[in-house]
Design an enzyme around this catalytic site. Structure first.
Site, mmCIF file in Angstrom:
data_model
loop_
_atom_site.group_PDB
_atom_site.id
_atom_site.type_symbol
_atom_site.label_atom_id
_atom_site.label_comp_id
_atom_site.label_asym_id
_atom_site.label_seq_id
_atom_site.Cartn_x
_atom_site.Cartn_y
_atom_site.Cartn_z
ATOM 1 N N TYR A 1 3.985 6.728 10.142
ATOM 2 C CA TYR A 1 3.144 5.584 9.765
ATOM 3 C C TYR A 1 3.964 4.496 9.083
ATOM 4 O O TYR A 1 3.785 3.307 9.361
ATOM 5 C CB TYR A 1 1.988 6.047 8.861
ATOM 6 C CG TYR A 1 0.914 4.993 8.693
ATOM 7 C CD1 TYR A 1 -0.132 4.880 9.608
ATOM 8 C CD2 TYR A 1 0.953 4.088 7.633
ATOM 9 C CE1 TYR A 1 -1.108 3.904 9.474
ATOM 10 C CE2 TYR A 1 -0.013 3.106 7.491
ATOM 11 C CZ TYR A 1 -1.042 3.027 8.415
ATOM 12 O OH TYR A 1 -2.003 2.047 8.281
ATOM 13 N N PRO B 1 -4.222 0.388 18.740
ATOM 14 C CA PRO B 1 -3.968 -0.077 17.372
ATOM 15 C C PRO B 1 -4.061 1.005 16.292
ATOM 16 O O PRO B 1 -3.736 0.743 15.138
ATOM 17 C CB PRO B 1 -5.050 -1.147 17.151
ATOM 18 C CG PRO B 1 -6.100 -0.867 18.161
ATOM 19 C CD PRO B 1 -5.441 -0.225 19.325
ATOM 20 N N LYS C 1 1.004 -0.056 15.064
ATOM 21 C CA LYS C 1 2.403 -0.145 15.499
ATOM 22 C C LYS C 1 2.729 -1.349 16.384
ATOM 23 O O LYS C 1 3.909 -1.651 16.607
ATOM 24 C CB LYS C 1 2.798 1.131 16.262
ATOM 25 C CG LYS C 1 2.900 2.367 15.381
ATOM 26 C CD LYS C 1 4.186 2.345 14.571
ATOM 27 C CE LYS C 1 4.196 3.317 13.437
ATOM 28 N NZ LYS C 1 3.872 2.729 12.133
ATOM 29 N N HIS D 1 0.843 -1.203 0.000
ATOM 30 C CA HIS D 1 0.000 0.000 0.000
ATOM 31 C C HIS D 1 0.874 1.248 0.000
ATOM 32 O O HIS D 1 1.713 1.423 0.880
ATOM 33 C CB HIS D 1 -0.922 0.006 1.223
ATOM 34 C CG HIS D 1 -2.138 -0.853 1.050
ATOM 35 N ND1 HIS D 1 -3.315 -0.639 1.714
ATOM 36 C CD2 HIS D 1 -2.349 -1.926 0.246
ATOM 37 C CE1 HIS D 1 -4.209 -1.548 1.341
ATOM 38 N NE2 HIS D 1 -3.636 -2.340 0.465
ATOM 39 N N TYR E 1 -9.213 5.602 7.568
ATOM 40 C CA TYR E 1 -9.386 5.912 8.993
ATOM 41 C C TYR E 1 -10.393 7.066 9.086
ATOM 42 O O TYR E 1 -10.133 8.138 8.543
ATOM 43 C CB TYR E 1 -8.068 6.368 9.618
ATOM 44 C CG TYR E 1 -6.996 5.297 9.732
ATOM 45 C CD1 TYR E 1 -6.187 4.948 8.653
ATOM 46 C CD2 TYR E 1 -6.770 4.654 10.954
ATOM 47 C CE1 TYR E 1 -5.193 3.984 8.770
ATOM 48 C CE2 TYR E 1 -5.765 3.680 11.082
ATOM 49 C CZ TYR E 1 -4.990 3.352 9.992
ATOM 50 O OH TYR E 1 -4.010 2.402 10.117
#
Ligand code: RFL
Ligand code: PHB
Length: 389
Positions: A384, A292, A296, A72, A200
């Site tokens: 990220y 979550p 990580k 991704h 998200y």
């Protein structure tokens, strides 16, 4: 029995460490209190940083991940009906790998079995002894007998509720903790993902996440009160709720279907310091927990394993202890940065019952700022994809 390293816990950290050690010719035994099928039944993380991908390759277990995992290059944030893409690849040059923890664990277990690594499942009452003395050893019970394994080092890879951290609680351990006033209700289903990247969502009804395991399997989450019981959530109620929390185009595109798994996980930030007590090391969830939101947890377990493996390899190759001596400080320096990031993503995206409308407006301002600032997007993307080891 005698081995060089006893590894307590057959989750991703224990298995990854065990394979790296075995490949370097360092003998090890893994002990777990449950069995292989139980471990593989747990549905957990889904996003791997490049560091975790590299480590799995070094362990010799990356083949299926490269075949079946999905690379991704970005993810999306949604808020106030808008969608903002974070271009991970464009902003950092790096991507992430979507590959389930269950699959990664299965690959490591299969490789260990095929290469003759010793794992003892269903080991009851595992107890580390004399790790601050001259004869470290671990005892466990099986079939009514007590067994003893003598070793040089003990790796506590036994998760948040394990015995290793519990056994150092009176030895100067310091802990830092933040518990969040909600949980994530997760649902796994064999339906195509609603979008080709993760989404998200910040929404007045609460956070939602659209994730995936493959082109045909989706993993979705919604924020729920801690008092909610998973039995009270029908599949239909879940699908209705997640659609309400997404922008209209995504809600309309969502394909629903029967759940394969549904569970509620509480959210927590937790760090134990230090991560070394004599010849005992805490690794992965045994030493720290992140909510979550930043994906990580598993990735921090991998970086801990990297630091500890380097220390052990150096010790067995050159009899130098510098890497082992540095383990706790090196691991904690990266852990705290991931703790900060996971906490900030959690604060940005969830509804906090006590923060009211002021809290929501501040979140919206931050999301709006993120949408207009390449610098802010770069900071989010860098964290990220994962900070360097
Ligand atoms: P694990 O995976 O918990 O494995 C620990 C192993 O130790 C065994 N064990 C013992 N063995 C012997 N004696 C004892 N006394 C023992 N006590 C425990 C256990 O049976 C188990 O097999 O820890 P590890 O290897 O450090 O791996 C860490 C990751 O599993 C964890 O960070 C992530 O899964 C966290 N996490 C998530 N991370 C993400 O990045 N994204 C997610 O979506 C995500 N979802 C989750 C999660 C963790 C969850 N937990 C811990 C409840 C969802 C859940 C429900
Ligand atoms: C998941 O796919 O389970 C997942 C993905 C990203 C997260 C958390 C969980 O941030």
């Amino acid at each position: 029995m005698r081995t060089q390293v006893v590894i307590v816990g057959s989750g991703p950290s224990g298995l990854l460490l065990g394979q790296l050690l075995a490949n370097a010719g360092i003998d090890n035994i893994i002990l777990d209190r449950v069995d292989r099928d139980y471990i593989l039944g747990r549905i957990r993380a889904g996003v791997l940083e490049v560091g975790a991908v590299d480590l799995l390759d070094r362990a010799g277990c990356g083949e299926r991940m490269h075949e079946e995992g999905l690379v991704h290059d970005g993810f999306e944030l949604s808020f106030l009906g808008r969608r903002q893409r974070i271009d991970l690849k464009g902003l950092t040059g790096t991507s992430v790998m979507v590959y389930g923890q269950t699959e990664l664990t299965r690959d490591l277990m299969d490789h260990r079995a095929a290469t003759g690594g010793r794992t003892i499942y269903n080991a009851a009452n595992v107890t580390p002894h004399d790790f601050d003395g001259a004869s470290p050893h671990v005892t466990y019970e099986q079939d009514g007998d007590t067994h003893r394994i003598d070793c040089d080092y003990i790796a506590g890879c036994d998760g948040f509720h394990g015995v290793c951290r519990a056994s150092v609680e009176d030895k100067g351990l310091r802990t830092y903790e933040k518990v969040y006033p909600f949980g994530w209700l997760g649902l796994l289903a064999d339906v195509p993902p609603v979008h080709h990247e993760l989404v998200y969502a910040n929404h007045a009804r609460g956070f939602a996440l659209c994730s995936q395991r493959s082109h045909t399997r989706s993993r979705y989450y919604v924020q729920v009160p801690l008092t909610d019981k998973v039995e009270a959530w029908s599949d239909d109620a879940f699908w209705d709720e997640i659609r309400r929390r997404l922008p209209q185009d995504l809600a309309e595109a969502m394909v629903t279907g029967p759940s394969i798994e549904k569970s509620i996980a509480p959210l927590r930030s937790f760090v134990a310091e230090p991560l070394r007590f004599g010849r005992l090391f805490l690794v992965g969830d045994a030493g720290h927990i992140v909510p979550p939101t930043g994906a990580k947890g598993l990735n921090l377990a991998a970086s801990d394993v990297h630091y500890l493996f380097e220390g052990l390899r150096e010790y067995y190759a050159d009899r130098k202890a510098a890497g082992l001596d540095a383990y706790s400080a090196r691991a904690l320096s990266r852990i705290w940065k991931a703790e900060r990031f996971s906490w900030s993503m959690t604060m940005l995206l969830h509804r906090f019952p006590d923060d009211g409308d002021f809290g929501s407006r501040v979140q919206e301002a931050e999301l709006d700022y993120l949408s207009s600032s390449r610098a802010a997007q770069t900071a989010m993307a860098e964290n990220y994809v994962g900070l360097p080891y």
